[in-house]
Design a protein around this motif. Structure first.
Motif, PDB file in Angstrom:
ATOM      1  N   ARG A  94       0.923  -1.244  -0.054  1.00 56.91           N
ATOM      2  CA  ARG A  94      -0.074   0.158   0.079  1.00 56.91           C
ATOM      3  C   ARG A  94       0.913   1.320  -0.095  1.00 56.91           C
ATOM      4  NH1 ARG A  94      -1.781   4.361   1.824  1.00 56.91           N
ATOM      5  NH2 ARG A  94      -0.173   4.271   3.307  1.00 56.91           N
ATOM      6  N   LEU A  97       2.768   1.585  -3.316  1.00 54.44           N
ATOM      7  CA  LEU A  97       1.863   2.113  -4.630  1.00 54.44           C
ATOM      8  C   LEU A  97       1.483   3.410  -4.326  1.00 54.44           C
ATOM      9  CD1 LEU A  97      -0.120  -1.352  -4.831  1.00 54.44           C
ATOM     10  CD2 LEU A  97       1.570  -0.340  -6.369  1.00 54.44           C
ATOM     11  N   ALA A  98       1.392   3.828  -3.009  1.00 54.86           N
ATOM     12  CA  ALA A  98       0.680   5.121  -2.761  1.00 54.86           C
ATOM     13  C   ALA A  98       1.843   6.172  -2.849  1.00 54.86           C
ATOM     14  CB  ALA A  98       0.011   5.176  -1.433  1.00 54.86           C
ATOM     15  N   GLU A 100       3.895   6.683  -0.594  1.00 56.68           N
ATOM     16  CA  GLU A 100       3.945   7.280   0.911  1.00 56.68           C
ATOM     17  C   GLU A 100       4.912   6.428   1.969  1.00 56.68           C
ATOM     18  OE1 GLU A 100      -0.610   8.840   1.021  1.00 56.68           O
ATOM     19  OE2 GLU A 100      -0.122   6.986   1.939  1.00 56.68           O
ATOM     20  N   HIS A 103       2.251   3.402   6.770  1.00 58.09           N
ATOM     21  CA  HIS A 103       1.369   3.991   7.780  1.00 58.09           C
ATOM     22  C   HIS A 103       0.969   2.914   8.817  1.00 58.09           C
ATOM     23  CE1 HIS A 103      -0.547   7.492   4.912  1.00 58.09           C
ATOM     24  NE2 HIS A 103       0.812   7.523   5.313  1.00 58.09           N
ATOM     25  N   LEU A 137      -4.364  -3.541  -8.769  1.00 55.81           N
ATOM     26  CA  LEU A 137      -5.455  -2.672  -8.612  1.00 55.81           C
ATOM     27  C   LEU A 137      -6.642  -3.286  -8.116  1.00 55.81           C
ATOM     28  CD1 LEU A 137      -5.984   0.460  -9.323  1.00 55.81           C
ATOM     29  CD2 LEU A 137      -6.239  -0.535 -11.671  1.00 55.81           C
ATOM     30  N   VAL A 140      -5.851  -3.815  -4.020  1.00 53.57           N
ATOM     31  CA  VAL A 140      -6.030  -2.753  -3.243  1.00 53.57           C
ATOM     32  C   VAL A 140      -7.638  -2.360  -3.231  1.00 53.57           C
ATOM     33  CG1 VAL A 140      -5.245  -0.372  -2.891  1.00 53.57           C
ATOM     34  CG2 VAL A 140      -3.739  -2.146  -3.807  1.00 53.57           C
ATOM     35  N   SER A 141      -8.180  -2.403  -4.419  1.00 55.01           N
ATOM     36  CA  SER A 141      -9.375  -2.106  -4.379  1.00 55.01           C
ATOM     37  C   SER A 141     -10.471  -3.068  -3.496  1.00 55.01           C
ATOM     38  CB  SER A 141     -10.105  -2.307  -5.898  1.00 55.01           C
ATOM     39  OG  SER A 141      -9.385  -1.320  -6.741  1.00 55.01           O
ATOM     40  N   LEU A 144      -9.913  -2.210  -0.053  1.00 59.31           N
ATOM     41  CA  LEU A 144     -10.548  -0.804   0.393  1.00 59.31           C
ATOM     42  C   LEU A 144     -12.050  -1.170   0.454  1.00 59.31           C
ATOM     43  CD1 LEU A 144     -10.588   2.192   0.416  1.00 59.31           C
ATOM     44  CD2 LEU A 144     -10.835   2.232  -2.019  1.00 59.31           C
TER      45      LEU A 144
ATOM     46  N   ARG B  94     -14.086   2.201  -7.347  1.00 61.63           N
ATOM     47  CA  ARG B  94     -13.627   1.169  -6.444  1.00 61.63           C
ATOM     48  C   ARG B  94     -14.138  -0.303  -7.025  1.00 61.63           C
ATOM     49  NH1 ARG B  94     -14.275  -2.845  -3.496  1.00 61.63           N
ATOM     50  NH2 ARG B  94     -16.296  -2.764  -3.748  1.00 61.63           N
ATOM     51  N   LEU B  97     -12.909  -1.288 -10.387  1.00 58.08           N
ATOM     52  CA  LEU B  97     -11.694  -2.142 -10.298  1.00 58.08           C
ATOM     53  C   LEU B  97     -11.241  -3.366  -9.639  1.00 58.08           C
ATOM     54  CD1 LEU B  97      -9.725   1.366  -9.746  1.00 58.08           C
ATOM     55  CD2 LEU B  97      -9.772   0.139 -11.660  1.00 58.08           C
ATOM     56  N   TYR B 136      -4.635   5.145 -11.218  1.00 59.18           N
ATOM     57  CA  TYR B 136      -5.596   4.817 -10.242  1.00 59.18           C
ATOM     58  C   TYR B 136      -5.233   3.799  -9.259  1.00 59.18           C
ATOM     59  CZ  TYR B 136     -10.098   6.084 -12.653  1.00 59.18           C
ATOM     60  OH  TYR B 136     -11.088   6.804 -12.968  1.00 59.18           O
ATOM     61  N   LEU B 137      -4.106   3.327  -9.255  1.00 59.44           N
ATOM     62  CA  LEU B 137      -3.386   2.605  -8.477  1.00 59.44           C
ATOM     63  C   LEU B 137      -3.080   3.506  -7.208  1.00 59.44           C
ATOM     64  CD1 LEU B 137      -2.723  -0.211  -7.820  1.00 59.44           C
ATOM     65  CD2 LEU B 137      -0.630  -0.072  -9.280  1.00 59.44           C
ATOM     66  N   LYS B 138      -2.478   4.670  -7.498  1.00 61.68           N
ATOM     67  CA  LYS B 138      -2.116   5.441  -6.447  1.00 61.68           C
ATOM     68  C   LYS B 138      -3.187   6.163  -5.696  1.00 61.68           C
ATOM     69  CE  LYS B 138       1.505   8.232  -6.642  1.00 61.68           C
ATOM     70  NZ  LYS B 138       2.540   9.161  -7.011  1.00 61.68           N
ATOM     71  N   VAL B 140      -6.410   4.454  -5.344  1.00 60.59           N
ATOM     72  CA  VAL B 140      -6.992   3.732  -4.457  1.00 60.59           C
ATOM     73  C   VAL B 140      -6.074   3.373  -3.042  1.00 60.59           C
ATOM     74  CG1 VAL B 140      -7.795   1.298  -4.590  1.00 60.59           C
ATOM     75  CG2 VAL B 140      -8.011   2.723  -6.461  1.00 60.59           C
ATOM     76  N   SER B 141      -4.629   3.355  -3.334  1.00 55.91           N
ATOM     77  CA  SER B 141      -3.721   3.177  -2.269  1.00 55.91           C
ATOM     78  C   SER B 141      -3.876   4.125  -1.235  1.00 55.91           C
ATOM     79  CB  SER B 141      -2.659   3.121  -2.642  1.00 55.91           C
ATOM     80  OG  SER B 141      -2.218   1.864  -3.627  1.00 55.91           O
ATOM     81  N   ARG B 142      -4.124   5.466  -1.674  1.00 51.82           N
ATOM     82  CA  ARG B 142      -4.392   6.564  -0.683  1.00 51.82           C
ATOM     83  C   ARG B 142      -5.544   6.734  -0.135  1.00 51.82           C
ATOM     84  NH1 ARG B 142      -0.716  11.274  -3.341  1.00 51.82           N
ATOM     85  NH2 ARG B 142       1.251  10.115  -2.675  1.00 51.82           N
ATOM     86  N   ASN B 143      -6.596   5.978  -0.777  1.00 50.21           N
ATOM     87  CA  ASN B 143      -7.874   6.106  -0.218  1.00 50.21           C
ATOM     88  C   ASN B 143      -7.975   4.692   0.952  1.00 50.21           C
ATOM     89  OD1 ASN B 143      -9.919   6.421  -3.042  1.00 50.21           O
ATOM     90  ND2 ASN B 143      -8.996   7.903  -1.928  1.00 50.21           N
ATOM     91  N   LEU B 144      -7.064   3.861   0.575  1.00 47.23           N
ATOM     92  CA  LEU B 144      -6.974   2.566   1.686  1.00 47.23           C
ATOM     93  C   LEU B 144      -6.367   3.039   2.826  1.00 47.23           C
ATOM     94  CD1 LEU B 144      -7.222   0.020   2.351  1.00 47.23           C
ATOM     95  CD2 LEU B 144      -5.297  -0.738   0.966  1.00 47.23           C
ATOM     96  N   GLY B 145      -5.545   3.935   2.559  1.00 47.37           N
ATOM     97  CA  GLY B 145      -4.650   4.567   3.781  1.00 47.37           C
ATOM     98  C   GLY B 145      -5.277   5.448   4.688  1.00 47.37           C
TER      99      GLY B 145
END
Lengths: 243, 243
Positions: A94, A97-98, A100, A103, A137, A140-141, A144, B94, B97, B136-138, B140-145
């Motif tokens: 995660r 891919l982000a 970051e 976390h 993708l 991760v989706s 989520l 989401r 994907l 999108y990968l980025k 969704v990954s941020r969303n997941l975070g």
DNA sequence: GCGGTTCTTTGACCGGGATCAAGAGCATTT
DNA sequence: AAATGCTCTTGATCCCGGTCAAAGAACCGC
């Protein structure tokens, strides 16, 4: 105490028994070779931290054997267990891919063997093979989706209902012989960790377990659990369709 | 009541003012043409449902103007507001994907204009342009975070702290003139929706607002809020670094 | 204007679960 | 065996926040 799954140790990515269950299954032989070269294996004993919240992302981790818990801690020191990772699971993707920092922290809960694939390698593979990206993708989706499910769950269900739900998940993943009645299996977690998986305290966890035992939902002794009737467990968190 | 952002209505994807803020910014002109052909615009008035939890995914939605809330409801009828979407935001990706049905519902909170890009078109674009997938990968990954952050948040913070946090987010997104003191802006949500964003009841929301007003953190009148000092708000959910 | 929703606030009550504080098991050390 | 840690359980207490109920406020259409 040995965990389920691959107990034979693979020499490399080609012979890795988990490969078909990982994202890497879409790689060509040439790409697998790249993966193999960008990889380092390490062993961890329970309590060891594999990566730590706030650390900059140094790659993606692939669990070969063992059990790893992913923890997230807030500023007051309260923490929750977000995931349990089993052999074949990838971790830390995660953050990668982000783009970051991590976390959350990953910590071995049982003796574990983990491969670290360095950032540059994953980046190359991702650029080279679009199928890998699509694979992630989807992964991760789905994650989520589960995370959002959990938010709703935690907001609307009681500790008891959440624990009942957790139990069904644990049965699903860790019980051998799910078809026979009564179901009997070993919890992979301490009371404290069970509590932090559903966002409560060990005390409440203990009381909840005691109450469910009184009600005949399950019998607990140490980490062993016997569940006479799974349907009773489902009733705990599913709305009563009838009655 | 009109929302921030694009008030001029674009004729097509080429002239769309939001495009640079969407995932579509990576598309070539030829691909944009494909997008344009696979798109249908619709207008919604407050309360209208754009897609519904459980529906099979019929594409990806692009918000051109207005405000849309994403809701998730459990079997007992309890629901929470997961996201607020502003012009330029994409919705429903989401499910697309993940290859799943929608796990939440999207509902217009203000008069909104939304483009639906059908499944086949997005699929084609994704296969054609790997950069779109990575984009999108980025996302969704941020969303997941954020989702995991929220899980921790909800599990460890009080209603008041969660609301204080929500307020800072709303200020950040909806206040015009964030630099001037005191900050004064219009909430885009009803009390009920504020409550469901932090997983509580309207009654508790109301009481929390009353208490925070007593404590001089903020002044509420209808949907108007005045916040004399943002730092006081931060103190509500950040640990007291210095007692 | 006036009745009708719907939204918001306030009040009274109570219960789930956190917190604090001991005890109970159990394993390891010396 | 006694001592030292563990993890887990149990008890007592308290309070946040949910629930039920009703009164205001605001926004309709008529």
């Amino acid at each position: 105490m040995a965990t389920s799954g691959a107990n034979s140790h693979s020499l490399n990515c080609f012979t890795c028994q988990n490969r078909d269950r990982t994202e890497w299954c879409v790689l060509s032989d040439k790409e697998l070779e790249l993966l193999e070269r960008g990889r380092v294996t390490r062993e961890y004993t329970p309590g060891d931290v594999i990566f730590h919240e706030g650390d900059s992302c140094n790659g993606v981790y692939c669990l070969e054997a063992g059990l790893v818990g992913v923890r997230k801690t807030n500023a007051d020191g309260n923490s929750i267990l977000l995931h349990l990772n089993n052999p074949g699971d990838t971790m830390g993707y995660r953050a990668f891919l982000a783009g970051e920092d991590y976390h959350a922290s990953a910590e071995a809960l049982e003796p574990s063997k983990v491969c670290l694939i360095d950032v540059a390698t994953v980046r190359t593979l991702l650029a080279q093979n679009p199928a890998l990206g699509l694979r992630y993708l989807k992964r991760v989706s789905r994650n989520l989706g589960s995370a959002e499910e959990k938010i709703l769950h935690n907001a609307t269900l009681s500790v008891r209902a959440r624990f009942a739900h957790l139990l069904t998940v644990l049965v699903d993943r860790y019980a051998t012989g799910k078809e026979q009645r009564p179901i009997e299996f070993e919890l992979p977690l301490s009371r404290h960790d069970l509590a932090s998986m559903i966002g409560t305290t060990p005390e409440s966890m203990s009381r909840t377990i005691a109450k469910m035992e009184q009600d005949g939902i399950a019998v607990f002794s140490g980490r062993k659990v016997i569940i006479p009737e799974m349907n009773d467990l489902f009733q705990e968190f599913e709305p009563e369709h009838f009655v």
